[in-house]
Design a protein around this motif. Sequence first.
Motif, PDB file in Angstrom:
ATOM      1  N   GLN A   1       0.869  -1.174   0.000  1.00 51.70           N
ATOM      2  CA  GLN A   1       0.000   0.000   0.000  1.00 51.70           C
ATOM      3  C   GLN A   1       0.910   1.228   0.000  1.00 51.70           C
ATOM      4  OE1 GLN A   1      -2.260  -0.084   3.632  1.00 51.70           O
ATOM      5  NE2 GLN A   1      -0.494   0.291   4.917  1.00 51.70           N
ATOM      6  N   VAL A   2       0.323   2.364  -0.316  1.00 44.62           N
ATOM      7  CA  VAL A   2       1.072   3.624  -0.290  1.00 44.62           C
ATOM      8  C   VAL A   2       0.694   4.351   0.992  1.00 44.62           C
ATOM      9  CG1 VAL A   2       1.480   5.816  -1.474  1.00 44.62           C
ATOM     10  CG2 VAL A   2       1.152   3.716  -2.809  1.00 44.62           C
ATOM     11  N   ASP A   3       1.712   4.744   1.766  1.00 50.50           N
ATOM     12  CA  ASP A   3       1.430   5.440   3.037  1.00 50.50           C
ATOM     13  C   ASP A   3       1.254   6.942   2.814  1.00 50.50           C
ATOM     14  OD1 ASP A   3       4.002   6.554   2.848  1.00 50.50           O
ATOM     15  OD2 ASP A   3       4.806   5.436   4.559  1.00 50.50           O
ATOM     16  N   GLU A   4       1.059   7.664   3.913  1.00 51.16           N
ATOM     17  CA  GLU A   4       0.796   9.107   3.839  1.00 51.16           C
ATOM     18  C   GLU A   4       1.964   9.910   3.273  1.00 51.16           C
ATOM     19  OE1 GLU A   4       2.333   7.984   7.864  1.00 51.16           O
ATOM     20  OE2 GLU A   4       0.637   7.296   6.688  1.00 51.16           O
ATOM     21  N   ASP A   5       3.168   9.319   3.285  1.00 55.74           N
ATOM     22  CA  ASP A   5       4.342   9.994   2.716  1.00 55.74           C
ATOM     23  C   ASP A   5       4.576   9.613   1.259  1.00 55.74           C
ATOM     24  OD1 ASP A   5       4.928  11.218   5.198  1.00 55.74           O
ATOM     25  OD2 ASP A   5       6.040   9.436   5.857  1.00 55.74           O
ATOM     26  N   GLY A   6       3.711   8.771   0.734  1.00 57.83           N
ATOM     27  CA  GLY A   6       3.861   8.328  -0.646  1.00 57.83           C
ATOM     28  C   GLY A   6       4.805   7.141  -0.805  1.00 57.83           C
ATOM     29  N   ASP A   7       5.202   6.528   0.313  1.00 59.77           N
ATOM     30  CA  ASP A   7       6.100   5.380   0.266  1.00 59.77           C
ATOM     31  C   ASP A   7       5.305   4.087   0.146  1.00 59.77           C
ATOM     32  OD1 ASP A   7       8.511   6.887   0.663  1.00 59.77           O
ATOM     33  OD2 ASP A   7       8.027   7.018   2.800  1.00 59.77           O
ATOM     34  N   LYS A   8       5.902   3.124  -0.529  1.00 62.91           N
ATOM     35  CA  LYS A   8       5.266   1.812  -0.655  1.00 62.91           C
ATOM     36  C   LYS A   8       5.724   0.955   0.520  1.00 62.91           C
ATOM     37  CE  LYS A   8       4.594   2.167  -5.551  1.00 62.91           C
ATOM     38  NZ  LYS A   8       4.908   1.703  -6.897  1.00 62.91           N
ATOM     39  N   ILE A   9       4.726   0.438   1.260  1.00 63.33           N
ATOM     40  CA  ILE A   9       4.970  -0.379   2.452  1.00 63.33           C
ATOM     41  C   ILE A   9       4.024  -1.575   2.433  1.00 63.33           C
ATOM     42  CG2 ILE A   9       5.772   1.594   3.838  1.00 63.33           C
ATOM     43  CD1 ILE A   9       2.936   1.584   5.168  1.00 63.33           C
ATOM     44  N   PHE A  10       4.251  -2.525   3.349  1.00 62.02           N
ATOM     45  CA  PHE A  10       3.347  -3.664   3.446  1.00 62.02           C
ATOM     46  C   PHE A  10       1.947  -3.214   3.841  1.00 62.02           C
ATOM     47  CE2 PHE A  10       7.068  -6.598   4.355  1.00 62.02           C
ATOM     48  CZ  PHE A  10       6.928  -7.307   3.180  1.00 62.02           C
ATOM     49  N   LYS A  11       0.948  -3.945   3.346  1.00 65.87           N
ATOM     50  CA  LYS A  11      -0.441  -3.701   3.737  1.00 65.87           C
ATOM     51  C   LYS A  11      -0.654  -4.081   5.192  1.00 65.87           C
ATOM     52  CE  LYS A  11      -2.876  -4.273  -0.632  1.00 65.87           C
ATOM     53  NZ  LYS A  11      -3.827  -5.088  -1.385  1.00 65.87           N
ATOM     54  N   CYS A  12       0.027  -5.120   5.644  1.00 63.10           N
ATOM     55  CA  CYS A  12      -0.149  -5.566   7.020  1.00 63.10           C
ATOM     56  C   CYS A  12       1.142  -6.199   7.540  1.00 63.10           C
ATOM     57  CB  CYS A  12      -1.312  -6.545   7.138  1.00 63.10           C
ATOM     58  SG  CYS A  12      -1.092  -8.035   6.146  1.00 63.10           S
ATOM     59  N   MET A  13       1.228  -6.243   8.833  1.00 58.08           N
ATOM     60  CA  MET A  13       2.372  -6.858   9.502  1.00 58.08           C
ATOM     61  C   MET A  13       1.850  -7.987  10.360  1.00 58.08           C
ATOM     62  SD  MET A  13       5.049  -5.340   8.469  1.00 58.08           S
ATOM     63  CE  MET A  13       6.294  -5.925   9.614  1.00 58.08           C
ATOM     64  N   PRO A  14       2.614  -8.988  10.697  1.00 58.95           N
ATOM     65  CA  PRO A  14       4.030  -9.131  10.391  1.00 58.95           C
ATOM     66  C   PRO A  14       4.274  -9.345   8.898  1.00 58.95           C
ATOM     67  CG  PRO A  14       3.196 -11.145  11.399  1.00 58.95           C
ATOM     68  CD  PRO A  14       2.083 -10.131  11.431  1.00 58.95           C
ATOM     69  N   CYS A  15       5.527  -9.293   8.525  1.00 56.87           N
ATOM     70  CA  CYS A  15       5.922  -9.469   7.125  1.00 56.87           C
ATOM     71  C   CYS A  15       5.308 -10.755   6.575  1.00 56.87           C
ATOM     72  CB  CYS A  15       7.448  -9.532   7.032  1.00 56.87           C
ATOM     73  SG  CYS A  15       8.018  -9.941   5.366  1.00 56.87           S
ATOM     74  N   PRO A  16       4.644 -10.667   5.441  1.00 53.63           N
ATOM     75  CA  PRO A  16       4.015 -11.864   4.868  1.00 53.63           C
ATOM     76  C   PRO A  16       5.032 -12.913   4.402  1.00 53.63           C
ATOM     77  CG  PRO A  16       3.816 -10.004   3.371  1.00 53.63           C
ATOM     78  CD  PRO A  16       4.379  -9.468   4.647  1.00 53.63           C
ATOM     79  N   PHE A  17       6.307 -12.531   4.333  1.00 47.09           N
ATOM     80  CA  PHE A  17       7.346 -13.458   3.886  1.00 47.09           C
ATOM     81  C   PHE A  17       8.120 -14.071   5.046  1.00 47.09           C
ATOM     82  CE2 PHE A  17       6.827 -10.257   0.474  1.00 47.09           C
ATOM     83  CZ  PHE A  17       6.184 -11.093  -0.435  1.00 47.09           C
ATOM     84  N   LEU A  18       7.694 -13.782   6.274  1.00 49.61           N
ATOM     85  CA  LEU A  18       8.332 -14.356   7.455  1.00 49.61           C
ATOM     86  C   LEU A  18       7.710 -15.718   7.731  1.00 49.61           C
ATOM     87  CD1 LEU A  18      10.302 -13.964   9.850  1.00 49.61           C
ATOM     88  CD2 LEU A  18       8.368 -13.021  11.131  1.00 49.61           C
ATOM     89  N   GLY A  19       8.553 -16.742   7.739  1.00 43.35           N
ATOM     90  CA  GLY A  19       8.069 -18.090   7.999  1.00 43.35           C
ATOM     91  C   GLY A  19       7.867 -18.327   9.493  1.00 43.35           C
TER      92      GLY A  19
END
Length: 161
Positions: A88-106
């Motif tokens: 998603q794009v945050d208020e600063d215009g940066d691209k970040i995860f939609k949700c945490m924890p990281c979806p790639f963390l096993g």
Amino acid sequence: MDIEHYKQLALQKQKVHKQFLASLKKKPPKNLDKLTKQIHEEVFMEIDCTKCANCCKSLGPLFTEADITRISKSMRMKLATFEDTYLQVDEDGDKIFKCMPCPFLGGDNLCNIYDVRPKACREFPHTDRNKIYQINQLTIKNTIICPATYLFVEKLRERLA
């Protein structure tokens, strides 16, 4: 690893750490860059990030376009699909995860995309960089999240006392 224990220690020492890091900014020791790299290596001989992974559970990295291209390619996903699925794009215009924890963390605290992980993840917690005093605020914030950063600041204080 007792993350909460380190967090409490970091919170208790926040004022001391801020003063110490501010003193480095005012008058950096000549050997600071060499010393920070040495202490960084020592700390990561002691700390096993896979026993913690608190950064992956609580901090989301900023994604560069190069990160997005590299990761989506390795996952054989179209850029737009990758972004729609994970970012998603945050208020600063940066691209970040939609949700945490990281979806790639096993479940084993290992990163499922380690070889192609974002630049921000590769550089975290930034304790091996030159001119460490340029990121004092970030270092203080990271002591609360990352036990290795807390230990790094403590060891640096000891060596420069």
